[in-house]
Design a protein around this motif. Structure first.
Motif, PDB file in Angstrom:
ATOM      1  N   LYS A 145       1.171  -1.293  -0.053  1.00 46.57           N
ATOM      2  CA  LYS A 145      -0.133   0.091  -0.086  1.00 46.57           C
ATOM      3  C   LYS A 145       0.497   1.454  -0.211  1.00 46.57           C
ATOM      4  O   LYS A 145       0.676   2.524  -0.598  1.00 46.57           O
ATOM      5  CB  LYS A 145      -1.250   0.459   0.471  1.00 46.57           C
ATOM      6  CG  LYS A 145      -1.691  -0.808   1.303  1.00 46.57           C
ATOM      7  CD  LYS A 145      -3.102  -0.324   2.625  1.00 46.57           C
ATOM      8  CE  LYS A 145      -4.679  -1.902   1.895  1.00 46.57           C
ATOM      9  NZ  LYS A 145      -5.394  -1.279   3.167  1.00 46.57           N
ATOM     10  N   THR A 146       1.701   1.219   0.496  1.00 43.40           N
ATOM     11  CA  THR A 146       2.435   2.180   0.711  1.00 43.40           C
ATOM     12  C   THR A 146       3.564   2.421  -0.216  1.00 43.40           C
ATOM     13  O   THR A 146       3.800   3.591  -0.910  1.00 43.40           O
ATOM     14  CB  THR A 146       3.711   2.193   1.883  1.00 43.40           C
ATOM     15  OG1 THR A 146       3.347   1.944   2.868  1.00 43.40           O
ATOM     16  CG2 THR A 146       5.197   3.598   2.314  1.00 43.40           C
ATOM     17  N   HIS A 147       3.583   1.376  -1.542  1.00 42.94           N
ATOM     18  CA  HIS A 147       4.732   1.214  -2.004  1.00 42.94           C
ATOM     19  C   HIS A 147       3.398   2.159  -3.523  1.00 42.94           C
ATOM     20  O   HIS A 147       4.454   2.825  -4.053  1.00 42.94           O
ATOM     21  CB  HIS A 147       5.344  -0.266  -2.660  1.00 42.94           C
ATOM     22  CG  HIS A 147       5.761   0.078  -3.582  1.00 42.94           C
ATOM     23  ND1 HIS A 147       7.400   1.100  -3.936  1.00 42.94           N
ATOM     24  CD2 HIS A 147       5.917  -0.246  -5.493  1.00 42.94           C
ATOM     25  CE1 HIS A 147       7.660   0.706  -5.423  1.00 42.94           C
ATOM     26  NE2 HIS A 147       7.178  -0.099  -5.789  1.00 42.94           N
ATOM     27  N   LEU A 148       3.025   1.524  -3.881  1.00 51.75           N
ATOM     28  CA  LEU A 148       1.492   2.016  -4.913  1.00 51.75           C
ATOM     29  C   LEU A 148       1.558   3.336  -4.577  1.00 51.75           C
ATOM     30  O   LEU A 148      -0.538   3.200  -4.551  1.00 51.75           O
ATOM     31  CB  LEU A 148       0.751   0.834  -4.339  1.00 51.75           C
ATOM     32  CG  LEU A 148       1.445  -0.549  -5.445  1.00 51.75           C
ATOM     33  CD1 LEU A 148       0.713  -1.840  -5.043  1.00 51.75           C
ATOM     34  CD2 LEU A 148       2.109  -0.678  -6.569  1.00 51.75           C
ATOM     35  N   ASP A 149       1.974   4.199  -4.399  1.00 50.20           N
ATOM     36  CA  ASP A 149       1.722   4.905  -3.566  1.00 50.20           C
ATOM     37  C   ASP A 149       1.166   6.965  -4.513  1.00 50.20           C
ATOM     38  O   ASP A 149       0.877   7.332  -4.666  1.00 50.20           O
ATOM     39  CB  ASP A 149       1.954   5.382  -2.340  1.00 50.20           C
ATOM     40  CG  ASP A 149       3.673   6.563  -2.407  1.00 50.20           C
ATOM     41  OD1 ASP A 149       4.029   5.840  -3.953  1.00 50.20           O
ATOM     42  OD2 ASP A 149       4.460   6.898  -2.106  1.00 50.20           O
ATOM     43  N   HIS A 150       1.714   6.096  -6.209  1.00 54.16           N
ATOM     44  CA  HIS A 150       1.755   7.381  -6.965  1.00 54.16           C
ATOM     45  C   HIS A 150       0.971   6.024  -8.619  1.00 54.16           C
ATOM     46  O   HIS A 150       1.410   4.798  -8.205  1.00 54.16           O
ATOM     47  CB  HIS A 150       2.843   7.528  -7.140  1.00 54.16           C
ATOM     48  CG  HIS A 150       3.727   6.724  -7.481  1.00 54.16           C
ATOM     49  ND1 HIS A 150       4.522   6.028  -6.734  1.00 54.16           N
ATOM     50  CD2 HIS A 150       4.568   6.304  -8.674  1.00 54.16           C
ATOM     51  CE1 HIS A 150       5.641   5.228  -6.903  1.00 54.16           C
ATOM     52  NE2 HIS A 150       5.492   5.362  -8.038  1.00 54.16           N
ATOM     53  N   GLU A 151       0.277   7.577  -9.193  1.00 53.40           N
ATOM     54  CA  GLU A 151       0.892   6.633 -10.580  1.00 53.40           C
ATOM     55  C   GLU A 151       1.721   6.171 -11.485  1.00 53.40           C
ATOM     56  O   GLU A 151       2.699   6.544 -11.061  1.00 53.40           O
ATOM     57  CB  GLU A 151      -0.549   7.914 -11.438  1.00 53.40           C
ATOM     58  CG  GLU A 151      -1.342   8.454 -10.935  1.00 53.40           C
ATOM     59  CD  GLU A 151      -1.980   8.837 -12.117  1.00 53.40           C
ATOM     60  OE1 GLU A 151      -1.535   9.721 -12.724  1.00 53.40           O
ATOM     61  OE2 GLU A 151      -3.866   9.410 -12.325  1.00 53.40           O
ATOM     62  N   MET A 152       1.104   5.001 -12.057  1.00 52.46           N
ATOM     63  CA  MET A 152       2.980   4.074 -12.699  1.00 52.46           C
ATOM     64  C   MET A 152       2.424   3.788 -14.203  1.00 52.46           C
ATOM     65  O   MET A 152       1.410   3.710 -14.964  1.00 52.46           O
ATOM     66  CB  MET A 152       2.602   3.103 -12.375  1.00 52.46           C
ATOM     67  CG  MET A 152       3.618   3.432 -10.978  1.00 52.46           C
ATOM     68  SD  MET A 152       3.214   1.352 -10.163  1.00 52.46           S
ATOM     69  CE  MET A 152       3.891   1.833  -8.452  1.00 52.46           C
ATOM     70  N   GLU A 189      -6.722   3.158  -0.142  1.00 54.74           N
ATOM     71  CA  GLU A 189      -7.255   3.544   0.796  1.00 54.74           C
ATOM     72  C   GLU A 189      -7.688   2.267   1.996  1.00 54.74           C
ATOM     73  O   GLU A 189      -7.540   2.431   2.797  1.00 54.74           O
ATOM     74  CB  GLU A 189      -8.307   4.164   0.475  1.00 54.74           C
ATOM     75  CG  GLU A 189      -9.399   5.442   1.805  1.00 54.74           C
ATOM     76  CD  GLU A 189     -10.696   6.323   1.227  1.00 54.74           C
ATOM     77  OE1 GLU A 189     -11.076   6.745   1.990  1.00 54.74           O
ATOM     78  OE2 GLU A 189     -10.773   6.175   0.230  1.00 54.74           O
ATOM     79  N   ASP A 190      -8.390   0.915   0.993  1.00 52.02           N
ATOM     80  CA  ASP A 190      -8.900   0.074   2.182  1.00 52.02           C
ATOM     81  C   ASP A 190      -8.239  -1.065   1.230  1.00 52.02           C
ATOM     82  O   ASP A 190      -7.182  -0.952   1.833  1.00 52.02           O
ATOM     83  CB  ASP A 190     -10.285  -0.041   1.623  1.00 52.02           C
ATOM     84  CG  ASP A 190     -11.082   0.839   2.578  1.00 52.02           C
ATOM     85  OD1 ASP A 190     -11.090   1.565   3.766  1.00 52.02           O
ATOM     86  OD2 ASP A 190     -12.174   1.539   1.585  1.00 52.02           O
ATOM     87  N   ASP A 191      -8.662  -1.518   0.755  1.00 52.49           N
ATOM     88  CA  ASP A 191      -7.728  -3.007  -0.200  1.00 52.49           C
ATOM     89  C   ASP A 191      -7.239  -2.327  -1.103  1.00 52.49           C
ATOM     90  O   ASP A 191      -7.527  -1.187  -1.765  1.00 52.49           O
ATOM     91  CB  ASP A 191      -9.015  -3.852  -0.398  1.00 52.49           C
ATOM     92  CG  ASP A 191      -9.732  -4.785   0.304  1.00 52.49           C
ATOM     93  OD1 ASP A 191      -8.855  -4.967   1.665  1.00 52.49           O
ATOM     94  OD2 ASP A 191     -10.129  -5.767   0.174  1.00 52.49           O
ATOM     95  N   ILE A 192      -6.113  -2.494  -2.009  1.00 51.07           N
ATOM     96  CA  ILE A 192      -5.629  -2.345  -2.889  1.00 51.07           C
ATOM     97  C   ILE A 192      -5.916  -2.708  -4.196  1.00 51.07           C
ATOM     98  O   ILE A 192      -6.538  -3.859  -4.129  1.00 51.07           O
ATOM     99  CB  ILE A 192      -3.477  -3.318  -2.891  1.00 51.07           C
ATOM    100  CG1 ILE A 192      -3.370  -2.833  -1.905  1.00 51.07           C
ATOM    101  CG2 ILE A 192      -3.056  -2.377  -4.421  1.00 51.07           C
ATOM    102  CD1 ILE A 192      -2.319  -3.395  -1.702  1.00 51.07           C
ATOM    103  N   GLU A 193      -6.437  -1.887  -4.764  1.00 53.86           N
ATOM    104  CA  GLU A 193      -7.323  -1.978  -6.007  1.00 53.86           C
ATOM    105  C   GLU A 193      -6.561  -1.555  -7.356  1.00 53.86           C
ATOM    106  O   GLU A 193      -6.021   0.103  -6.881  1.00 53.86           O
ATOM    107  CB  GLU A 193      -8.729  -1.428  -5.879  1.00 53.86           C
ATOM    108  CG  GLU A 193      -9.291  -2.779  -5.255  1.00 53.86           C
ATOM    109  CD  GLU A 193     -11.228  -1.896  -4.814  1.00 53.86           C
ATOM    110  OE1 GLU A 193     -11.360  -2.573  -4.375  1.00 53.86           O
ATOM    111  OE2 GLU A 193     -10.907  -1.197  -4.950  1.00 53.86           O
ATOM    112  N   PHE A 194      -6.496  -1.100  -8.528  1.00 60.05           N
ATOM    113  CA  PHE A 194      -6.125  -0.251  -9.863  1.00 60.05           C
ATOM    114  C   PHE A 194      -7.450  -1.060 -11.113  1.00 60.05           C
ATOM    115  O   PHE A 194      -7.918  -1.230 -11.576  1.00 60.05           O
ATOM    116  CB  PHE A 194      -4.789  -0.825  -9.790  1.00 60.05           C
ATOM    117  CG  PHE A 194      -4.553  -1.907 -10.794  1.00 60.05           C
ATOM    118  CD1 PHE A 194      -4.263  -1.721 -12.267  1.00 60.05           C
ATOM    119  CD2 PHE A 194      -4.467  -3.425  -9.757  1.00 60.05           C
ATOM    120  CE1 PHE A 194      -4.158  -3.102 -12.695  1.00 60.05           C
ATOM    121  CE2 PHE A 194      -4.375  -4.507 -10.514  1.00 60.05           C
ATOM    122  CZ  PHE A 194      -4.288  -4.501 -12.061  1.00 60.05           C
ATOM    123  N   ASN A 195      -6.521   1.111 -11.635  1.00 56.46           N
ATOM    124  CA  ASN A 195      -7.696   1.503 -12.464  1.00 56.46           C
ATOM    125  C   ASN A 195      -6.742   1.508 -13.751  1.00 56.46           C
ATOM    126  O   ASN A 195      -5.609   2.402 -13.377  1.00 56.46           O
ATOM    127  CB  ASN A 195      -8.184   2.345 -12.615  1.00 56.46           C
ATOM    128  CG  ASN A 195      -9.236   3.048 -13.573  1.00 56.46           C
ATOM    129  OD1 ASN A 195      -9.748   2.160 -14.092  1.00 56.46           O
ATOM    130  ND2 ASN A 195      -9.396   4.130 -13.788  1.00 56.46           N
TER     131      ASN A 195
END
Length: 758
Positions: A145-152, A189-195
């Motif tokens: 969660k901490t690592h995936l804190d920005h758009e890639m 914010e809750d579980d890790i999800e992505f778009n």
């Protein structure tokens, strides 16, 4: 408006009544293998673009609902459903194919109007992401969660166009047709999800974005098999054996560790009689070298002279004095401007049309003509710290190695070393780069220096806002690859013109996925064109010059061209952490780029611990899955990024060695004359086992991967039919039937033969 849509029931025949057969090891790597896809139907809600898969009576979300939007032109048949979003100016088509559904999204925006779409929105119990080798990420993992804190950017972040999620009963697998202009936005914010958001740039005529979607078991072997079958069926998979048909030296990679060899002092301490040199400090050569330093570098010629003058105050020459003097002399002999008739009255003037290798030979001879008995014969300069080290490696049993030099100059200055390496059966390659371009030539950064002065203004990349993309470390600009090939040919042919026996070539950044749209009005370039141009220049090296080509990264768009890649297994770790990059007093500081002694820079030689919060991201085996190896084991040889060689991470040396067997990874080392003596026993002992294992494993596909313990710390891989590695990363012994796998160890099982790795 919710519609039941499309059945992939034809898959029942292909997939054996939905029970996938595991690869049995008989596949040669270039024919499709058993189909693990599942039959499924889908529900779709056009207003929210929510798609649900139904397999064996159980529903799972393919793409979560987004904000509802008005729908027009809705149509449905047994093979296709389509509609448009008038407000978003998008047309959606969902096709049934034999093995998957294909979601096609076309922008209807007018010419010159940008548009974008967000699809899919992915969630699950675990995310399946091709980060490096591959990661399986629990939805609630705090480190991630901490690592995936920005758009890639997808190309920059994913090594393959394959991602997905594990659900309770099965997994959803997504294969985008291309990864251009795709941005990944994570919701933690809750579980890790992505778009995934796909942009339709105004400069790109392709206005359709496609994603294939599969249902499969919660098993990385199945996920990789689905993708590899697509590659095979479309004739987009090339084995190392097939590449070796036009570059036979590729076979020298089998069983070869990867060694970066540092020899920047071409005239070194062993080649100087310092007592005699002290008597020559008033010779005009030294004032001339000081002038050249002032004119062609950021250093001070006055400081060079001060060190020379200080020799008279000492009974012996200190290491600092030796280093400063040698650095000045070695800098000067690289320059085209080195010859001056007044300085070298007994020296032979250079030819007007000499190539780079001849220039260095001439300049060394010129320097010898004035230093005379204070230096050894030119042919012996640097030999003790270059050729003799390689000879000792060979003597100690290192029969195969990829030897990478930090620059082509290191080879041209010592062509006898390169010749010995080639004669010894090694691959030897220069580092090369067409990433950055500087306005002012600088021999200390010669990869960013090009003969054509117009390139800086006329061939660099421009962003949408009109600003130029800056080069590495904020210096210069980035060169547009579509305009680089003449410069590539000019440089490579210039380097090879003197007959240097390089048989390999390393291309920085070309397979990292760092690609661009270029909005420069005179050379508009899409990401796809950028990508294609990188492949073209690597293919030129392989097919025109027969070189074994490798690149940083290893993203699979380059897999049909490159033979090896540096960065898949351990990428650059947390580039932006100041404790690692800026704070020299931190225990985590990785070191500086520069070595004052001409040996290994501290950035590559200094062992440092890794912060606890980064272990889950970069080193913890419980998160790793061999997606890349399951597809490309017998196509691309992958190892670490050179900043993080096998011995760089303090305290994880054994764990990383075990992992190199499990995943069939060549160990990587940084060596110079001193470090070879320090590391010789470690390297040679491991080589005796690893080389033979790798030579066998790399010529076969990886056919299986299993997690054998609940804590995921005991894992196994299989290559071909019977070559298996079981690795125990835990601190407890593990019982596998009648075999005990000791804590922090591995075992290689090849038929009835077993070898323990500890």
């Amino acid at each position: 408006m919710k519609k039941v849509l499309l059945s992939t029931s034809a898959l029942l025949l292909l997939a054996g009544a939905c029970t996938p057969d595991k690869p049995n090891g008989s596949n040669t790597g270039n024919t499709p293998i058993n189909n693990p896809e599942k039959a499924f139907t889908v529900d779709v809600d056009p207003s929210t673009f929510e798609i649900t898969a139904i397999h064996d009576g159980k529903e799972e979300t393919i793409s979560k609902a987004r904000e509802a939007e008005a729908v027009e032109n809705f149509e449905e048949t047994n093979k296709l459903i389509s509609w448009t979003y008038p407000e978003s100016e998008l047309e959606i088509e969902i096709h049934q194919e034999d093995k998957f559904i294909d979601v096609s999204i076309t922008s209807l925006a007018g010419e010159g109007i940008e548009n974008e779409v967000s699809f899919p929105y992915v969630a699950g119990e675990q995310l399946i992401l091709p980060i490096g080798e591959g990661k399986r990420i629990p939805k609630d993992d705090q480190d991630w969660k901490t690592h995936l804190d920005h758009e890639m950017d997808m190309n920059d972040s994913f090594t393959m166009p394959l991602y997905g999620s594990e659900k309770d009963d099965y997994s959803i697998l997504y294969l985008p047709e291309n990864t251009f202009n795709n941005t990944i936005a994570y919701d933690t914010e809750d579980d890790i999800e992505f778009n995934i958001t796909h942009e339709y740039p105004t400069i790109n005529d392709n206005k359709t974005y496609n994603t294939r979607i599969y249902v499969a078991e919660n098993d990385p072997v199945d996920w990789a098999t689905i993708y590899k079958n697509e590659l095979l069926e479309s004739d987009n998979f090339t084995t190392l054996a097939e590449k070796a048909k036009y570059v036979p030296d590729i076979e020298k990679l089998y069983g070869a560790p990867h060694i970066y060899f540092w020899n920047d002092q071409y005239l070194d301490d062993h080649s100087v009689d310092w007592k005699k040199l002290k008597k020559k400090v008033d010779d005009p050569i030294f004032a001339w070298v000081a002038t050249l330093i002032d004119e062609h570098s950021e250093d001070s010629g006055d400081e060079f002279i001060q060190v020379l003058e200080s020799l008279n105050d000492e009974e012996y020459v200190t290491p600092f004095q030796k280093t400063a003097i040698l650095n000045g002399l070695n800098f000067a002999i690289q320059l085209e401007e080195f010859y001056d008739a007044a300085v070298f009255p007994d020296g032979k003037a250079p030819n007007d049309n000499q190539n780079e290798q001849e220039r260095y030979a001439t300049n060394k001879s010129l320097l010898a003509s004035v230093l005379k008995e204070a230096v050894s014969p030119v042919e012996d300069w640097g030999k003790e710290t270059s050729t003799e080290v390689l000879k000792d490696m060979k003597k100690e049993g290192i029969d195969r190695a990829w030897v990478g030099l930090p620059n082509w100059v290191n080879g041209l200055m010592q062509p006898d070393m390169v010749k010995y390496a080639e004669d010894a059966g090694y691959l030897v390659a220069p580092y090369d780069s067409y990433h950055s371009i500087h306005e002012t030539p600088d021999i200390s950064w010669n990869t960013a220096t090009f003969k054509d002065p117009a390139l800086f203004e006329e061939a660099t990349i421009t962003k949408k806002d009109g600003e130029h993309v800056t080069g590495f470390l904020g210096r210069g600009r980035k060169l547009n690859p579509t305009l680089s090939l003449p410069s590539v040919k000019d440089r490579v042919e210039g380097v090879l013109a003197g007959g240097i026996q390089f048989n390999s070539w390393f291309m920085d950044t070309d397979a990292t996925g760092e690609i661009y749209d270029d909005y420069s009005p005179t050379h508009l370039t899409t990401q796809e064109e950028d990508w294609t141009a990188r492949l073209e220049r690597m293919e030129y090296l392989a097919k025109e010059h027969g070189l074994v080509v490798g690149a940083e990264g290893g993203n699979d768009f380059a897999s049909e061209v490159i033979a090896f890649a540096h960065g898949i297994e351990t990428p650059v770790i947390k580039w932006g952490d100041p404790d690692m990059r800026e704070n020299a007093d931190s225990e985590y500081f990785v070191g500086n780029y520069y070595s004052p002694t001409g040996g290994i820079p501290e950035r590559y030689s200094k062992a440092v611990p890794i912060k606890e919060e980064y272990k889950a991201i970069y080193t913890d085996p419980t998160y790793s899955i061999p997606l890349y190896k399951l597809v490309y084991n017998d196509s691309v040889i992958t190892t670490h990024q050179w900043e993080w060689d096998s011995l760089k991470i303090e305290g994880l040396e054994t764990e990383r060695k075990i992992n190199e067997y499990l995943y069939n990874i060549p160990p990587m080392y940084h060596l110079d004359a001193n470090s070879w003596e320090d590391k010789k026993e470690t390297i040679t002992t491991n080589y005796q086992t690893w080389s033979a294992f790798h030579e066998e494993a790399v010529q076969q596909p990886m056919t299986d991967f299993r997690v054998l313990s609940d804590d995921r710390l005991v894992q196994s891989t299989t290559y071909g039919e019977s070559l298996t590695v079981i690795a125990n990363f835990s601190d407890q012994d593990f019982q596998d039937d009648d075999r005990t796998i000791r804590a922090n160890s591995a075992v290689i099982i090849d038929g009835n033969h077993e070898v323990k790795i500890e």
